[in-house]
Design an enzyme around this catalytic site. Structure first.
Site, PDB file in Angstrom:
ATOM      1  N   LYS A  80       0.859  -1.179   0.000  1.00  0.00           N
ATOM      2  CA  LYS A  80       0.000   0.000   0.000  1.00  0.00           C
ATOM      3  C   LYS A  80       0.892   1.225   0.000  1.00  0.00           C
ATOM      4  CE  LYS A  80      -4.544   0.820   0.553  1.00  0.00           C
ATOM      5  NZ  LYS A  80      -5.713   0.042   0.142  1.00  0.00           N
ATOM      6  N   GLY A 180     -19.686   7.076   5.623  1.00  0.00           N
ATOM      7  CA  GLY A 180     -18.847   7.432   4.474  1.00  0.00           C
ATOM      8  C   GLY A 180     -19.522   7.033   3.178  1.00  0.00           C
ATOM      9  N   VAL A 181     -20.005   8.032   2.443  1.00  0.00           N
ATOM     10  CA  VAL A 181     -20.651   7.721   1.160  1.00  0.00           C
ATOM     11  C   VAL A 181     -19.807   8.291   0.022  1.00  0.00           C
ATOM     12  CG1 VAL A 181     -23.035   7.179   1.704  1.00  0.00           C
ATOM     13  CG2 VAL A 181     -22.336   9.548   1.759  1.00  0.00           C
ATOM     14  N   GLY A 182     -18.557   7.823  -0.006  1.00  0.00           N
ATOM     15  CA  GLY A 182     -17.654   8.177  -1.096  1.00  0.00           C
ATOM     16  C   GLY A 182     -17.801   7.155  -2.206  1.00  0.00           C
ATOM     17  N   VAL A 184     -17.005   3.857  -2.613  1.00  0.00           N
ATOM     18  CA  VAL A 184     -17.632   2.563  -2.295  1.00  0.00           C
ATOM     19  C   VAL A 184     -18.977   2.766  -1.607  1.00  0.00           C
ATOM     20  CG1 VAL A 184     -17.363   0.356  -1.114  1.00  0.00           C
ATOM     21  CG2 VAL A 184     -15.357   1.503  -2.021  1.00  0.00           C
TER      22      VAL A 184
END
Ligand code: NAD
Length: 361
Positions: A80, A180-182, A184
């Site tokens: 990563k 979190g509504v980014g 994904v």
């Protein structure tokens, strides 16, 4: 304390610190384990309060990629990278190209894809400097944005967890809180909306939450108030480490199943959830959909239907883990971790070790 002594350093093979004065690049590439193949994992761009936080993120996320790739039965290792900076103001073509040169210098030991703060268009710029990229576009055998595939895998995992914990075969009417509504999270909301789940969303970015309200009839709450909500399923789809002391006490859900990597702040929090009767679905078991898509692209035989089939296999893999966890009376993440360690140990044993004492490290 030195890097080698830090609790997040888990026998990482290589950690590279990258600097480019002209573009302002500061980045860390962490290669955790290449026993099963080249290290593959996304690049995250974030403003970190302290450099140590960035190092910690790179170490923890790269280890999670080893576990995710091994669990998904991919011939890939775990790596990563993190770029230190604000993606909305510090990102430039020069910076991304400088980062691409750093990836290229590793000669394929690390292959980079998207993560938080780094999208398809950014990876396309990185690709001008290195061929060791994945998820570049959906043209010419490339897999494109991995996030819809990740969301699909999370949905599949959530269905299995609901069946296992609540004895229900469908998600309709269940209250699911998405943190979190980014990339994904938004796809997951769409899929859950199609299954008639009741959605609660929270996002630091009010526009992202508002979009989920408009598109999927979700109810938005302030991010700090989300855990106080009554819910059936909590789906962390933002940052890792959200399941800490406070959250594991406050959570009012039967199931945790989401996309975020490293949701447990520490392993003890997974045990605590199990003691409270909350089914924590090991994140890396169900958030591998994007990686399966990336792996198909890397294998050079990208075929969307085959990718969907490999994502569907997450269901049976998770069922097996949940059954074993019940039989042994331990939290499912303990079973998943043990399975990965066994797989890695077996692969290491199968490799010819120049020094017999190190062959089973
Ligand atoms: P993203 O950056 O597109 O979305 C993250 C969203 O979370 C953003 O909208 C952000 O505003 C919001 N957020 C940040 N902190 C928050 C908080 N405290 N409360 C509520 N909202 C908050 O990232 P993404 O690609 O959707 O990834 C989300 C998570 O899933 C990350 O942990 C990532 O590592 C993991 N993941 C992503 C993929 C993928 O395919 N993109 C694959 C596997 C795992």
């Amino acid at each position: 304390m030195s890097l080698f002594d830090s609790e997040d350093f888990a026998e990482h093979e290589q950690v590279v610190f990258c600097r480019d004065g002209c573009s302002g690049l500061s980045a860390i590439i962490a290669i955790h384990d290449t026993t099963l193949g080249p290290a593959v994992g996304g690049c995250r761009m974030r403003r970190y309060a302290f450099e140590d936080d960035a190092i910690r993120d790179a170490l923890r996320l790269s280890r999670a990629m080893t576990y995710k790739n091994a669990m998904a039965e991919l011939p890939l290792g775990g790596g990563k990278s993190v770029i230190l900076g604000d993606p909305s103001s510090d990102k430039s073509e020069a910076l991304l190209r400088a980062f691409g040169r750093c990836v290229d210098a590793l000669g394929g030991r690390y292959v980079v894809a998207e993560d938080m703060g780094i999208g398809v268009r950014d990876i396309e710029i990185v690709a001008r400097e290195t061929r060791h990229v994945a998820g570049v576009s959906n043209r010419g055998g490339a897999g494109g944005d991995p996030s819809p595939f990740t969301a699909q895998g999370v949905l599949i995992g959530m269905r299995v967890a609901v069946e296992h914990r609540l004895g229900r075969s469908a998600l309709d009417g269940l209250r699911v809180a998405v943190q979190g509504v980014g990339a994904v999270g938004a796809h997951l909301c769409r899929l859950l909306h199609e299954e008639n789940a009741e959605l609660i969303v929270a996002d630091r970015n009010p526009a992202a939450a508002a979009a989920a309200v408009a598109a999927f009839g979700a109810r938005a709450v302030h991010p700090e108030d989300l855990l106080a909500e009554e819910m059936d399923v909590f789906a962390p789809c933002a940052l890792g480490g959200v399941l800490d002391d406070a959250a594991t006490c406050a959570l009012r859900a039967s199931i945790v199943a989401g996309a975020a990597n490293n949701q447990l702040a520490q392993p003890k929090h997974g045990d605590r959830l199990a003691e409270r009767g909350v089914l924590f679905v090991p994140d890396y078991v169900i958030n591998a959909g994007g990686m399966l898509n990336v792996a198909a692209e890397l294998a050079g035989d990208y075929e969307p239907d085959a990718v969907m089939e490999s994502i569907a296999a997450i269901a049976e893999r998770l069922r097996g883990i949940l059954r074993e966890a019940d039989a042994k009376g331990v939290a499912p993440f303990r079973i998943a971790d043990a399975r990965v360690r066994e797989k890695l140990d077996a692969a290491r044993l199968g490799r010819s070790a120049p020094d017999a004492e190190c062959g089973t490290r």
